[in-house]
Design an enzyme around this catalytic site. Structure first.
Site, PDB file in Angstrom:
ATOM      1  N   ASN A 148       0.865  -1.174   0.000  1.00 15.22           N
ATOM      2  CA  ASN A 148       0.000   0.000   0.000  1.00 15.22           C
ATOM      3  C   ASN A 148       0.904   1.227   0.000  1.00 15.22           C
ATOM      4  O   ASN A 148       1.463   1.589   1.035  1.00 15.22           O
ATOM      5  CB  ASN A 148      -0.901  -0.019   1.249  1.00 15.22           C
ATOM      6  CG  ASN A 148      -1.753   1.234   1.342  1.00 15.22           C
ATOM      7  OD1 ASN A 148      -1.832   2.017   0.402  1.00 15.22           O
ATOM      8  ND2 ASN A 148      -2.403   1.424   2.489  1.00 15.22           N
ATOM      9  N   TRP A 149       1.035   1.834  -1.179  1.00 11.56           N
ATOM     10  CA  TRP A 149       1.946   2.988  -1.297  1.00 11.56           C
ATOM     11  C   TRP A 149       1.358   4.265  -0.695  1.00 11.56           C
ATOM     12  O   TRP A 149       2.043   5.268  -0.577  1.00 11.56           O
ATOM     13  CB  TRP A 149       2.262   3.257  -2.778  1.00 11.56           C
ATOM     14  CG  TRP A 149       3.157   2.248  -3.413  1.00 11.56           C
ATOM     15  CD1 TRP A 149       3.699   1.129  -2.847  1.00 11.56           C
ATOM     16  CD2 TRP A 149       3.631   2.277  -4.768  1.00 11.56           C
ATOM     17  NE1 TRP A 149       4.473   0.461  -3.758  1.00 11.56           N
ATOM     18  CE2 TRP A 149       4.450   1.146  -4.951  1.00 11.56           C
ATOM     19  CE3 TRP A 149       3.437   3.139  -5.841  1.00 11.56           C
ATOM     20  CZ2 TRP A 149       5.077   0.854  -6.162  1.00 11.56           C
ATOM     21  CZ3 TRP A 149       4.058   2.857  -7.040  1.00 11.56           C
ATOM     22  CH2 TRP A 149       4.866   1.738  -7.200  1.00 11.56           C
TER      23      TRP A 149
ATOM     24  N   HIS B  64      -9.569   1.320   5.087  1.00  8.64           N
ATOM     25  CA  HIS B  64      -8.277   1.508   5.751  1.00  8.64           C
ATOM     26  C   HIS B  64      -8.461   2.513   6.895  1.00  8.64           C
ATOM     27  O   HIS B  64      -9.246   3.456   6.768  1.00  8.64           O
ATOM     28  CB  HIS B  64      -7.245   2.017   4.731  1.00  8.64           C
ATOM     29  CG  HIS B  64      -5.857   1.992   5.269  1.00  8.64           C
ATOM     30  ND1 HIS B  64      -5.385   2.947   6.141  1.00  8.64           N
ATOM     31  CD2 HIS B  64      -4.840   1.098   5.094  1.00  8.64           C
ATOM     32  CE1 HIS B  64      -4.128   2.649   6.463  1.00  8.64           C
ATOM     33  NE2 HIS B  64      -3.776   1.532   5.840  1.00  8.64           N
TER      34      HIS B  64
ATOM     35  N   GLY C 265       2.891  -0.999   4.325  1.00  5.29           N
ATOM     36  CA  GLY C 265       2.887   0.422   3.957  1.00  5.29           C
ATOM     37  C   GLY C 265       4.293   0.904   3.683  1.00  5.29           C
ATOM     38  O   GLY C 265       4.876   0.645   2.627  1.00  5.29           O
ATOM     39  N   GLY C 266       4.889   1.595   4.649  1.00  3.43           N
ATOM     40  CA  GLY C 266       6.186   2.252   4.487  1.00  3.43           C
ATOM     41  C   GLY C 266       7.255   1.366   3.853  1.00  3.43           C
ATOM     42  O   GLY C 266       7.957   1.793   2.931  1.00  3.43           O
TER      43      GLY C 266
ATOM     44  N   GLU D 111      -5.262  -4.583  10.832  1.00  3.17           N
ATOM     45  CA  GLU D 111      -4.224  -3.566  11.006  1.00  3.17           C
ATOM     46  C   GLU D 111      -4.502  -2.783  12.287  1.00  3.17           C
ATOM     47  O   GLU D 111      -5.335  -1.857  12.283  1.00  3.17           O
ATOM     48  CB  GLU D 111      -4.234  -2.581   9.831  1.00  3.17           C
ATOM     49  CG  GLU D 111      -3.892  -3.196   8.503  1.00  3.17           C
ATOM     50  CD  GLU D 111      -3.352  -2.152   7.531  1.00  3.17           C
ATOM     51  OE1 GLU D 111      -2.217  -2.320   7.085  1.00  3.17           O
ATOM     52  OE2 GLU D 111      -4.052  -1.171   7.236  1.00  3.17           O
TER      53      GLU D 111
ATOM     54  N   GLU E  86      -6.795   4.947   7.807  1.00  6.13           N
ATOM     55  CA  GLU E  86      -6.574   6.350   7.431  1.00  6.13           C
ATOM     56  C   GLU E  86      -7.815   6.917   6.749  1.00  6.13           C
ATOM     57  O   GLU E  86      -8.133   8.100   6.884  1.00  6.13           O
ATOM     58  CB  GLU E  86      -5.332   6.453   6.528  1.00  6.13           C
ATOM     59  CG  GLU E  86      -4.065   6.258   7.357  1.00  6.13           C
ATOM     60  CD  GLU E  86      -2.907   5.624   6.609  1.00  6.13           C
ATOM     61  OE1 GLU E  86      -2.944   5.558   5.370  1.00  6.13           O
ATOM     62  OE2 GLU E  86      -1.961   5.174   7.283  1.00  6.13           O
TER      63      GLU E  86
END
Ligand code: 13P
Length: 239
Positions: free
Chosen positions: A14-15, A94, A225-226, A164, A96
């Protein structure tokens, strides 16, 4: 629709809101997909078409979809448009999006249902905040997220669940391996229908911990992610 049963592990990058043309070019030149696993790249939507699908186990995923099917909804992308562009997976709910864009379980349910209708696999994200964890509300939180955001049409062959913990995202913190396995076990036992669902773990997954997490009996892959922004790191995770 992608045959999820074919894979023992699924790795989803997940960019988020990162990347540009030169980053993509370099990334896709260096990406080494492991044919035993399913690898999905969720780039920002304008770059979805750039993915070179030079491996049958490499797939394209979107980071969000509209809850609407068509009409006067400026800025939105529908599930059928994603399908029209050969997108096979889509993240939904998600944390976010729940936190910054007021996404509710009801939205997640509708979006997931629309994706399933288009034969796109929704990756339905759930997770507790630190406050909920500290107040022993993890089980209650996950149970209501699952009950309300997973549509009736979802089965283990057409949808994925991603656990998550919100407090583990981008923080370098992770639950212990036992905790991850226990929560995944809990999710798979909320209802008999979830027993065969694949459940991915996300939150500070890196090359240094991905192997031990993926090897847990109840973990079917990772949402990264990161660490997925560094292609060498991501290659190690999926290798
Ligand atoms: P990090 O891997 O950066 O913690 O992010 C996890 C995530 O949000 C993936 O969807």
């Amino acid at each position: 629709m992608v045959n999820l049963d074919k894979y023992s592990s699924i790795f989803i990058a997940n960019w988020k809101l990162n990347g540009n043309s030169s980053f993509l070019k370099d990334y896709y030149e260096k990406l080494k997909v492991n044919s035993n696993n399913c690898t999905v790249i969720c780039s920002p939507s304008v770059y979805l078409k750039s993915l070179k699908r030079n491996n049958e186990n490499l797939f394209c995923g979107a980071q969000d979809v509209s809850a609407y099917k068509e009409g006067a909804y400026t800025g939105e992308l529908s599930a059928s448009m994603l399908k029209d562009n050969n997108i096979d997976f889509c993240l939904v709910g998600h944390s976010e999006r729940r936190q910054y864009f007021s996404e509710t379980n009801d939205n997640v349910n509708i979006k997931s249902s629309n994706l399933i209708e288009e034969n796109i696999i929704p990756v339905i994200c759930i997770g507790e905040t630190l406050e909920q964890k500290e107040n022993n509300l993890t089980e209650e939180t996950l149970s209501s997220q699952i009950k309300d955001s997973v549509p009736n049409s979802a089965i283990h062959l057409n949808a994925l669940i991603a656990y998550e913990p919100v407090w583990a995202i981008g923080t370098g913190l992770t639950p212990t391996l036992d905790e991850i396995n226990q929560v995944h076990d809990l999710i798979k036992n909320f209802d008999t229908k979830f027993r065969s669902f694949k459940v991915l773990y996300g939150g500070s997954v890196k090359s240094s911990n991905s192997k031990e997490i993926t090897e847990l009996s109840q973990v079917d892959g990772c949402l990264i992610g990161g660490a997925s922004l560094n292609v060498d790191e991501f290659n190690t995770i999926i290798s």
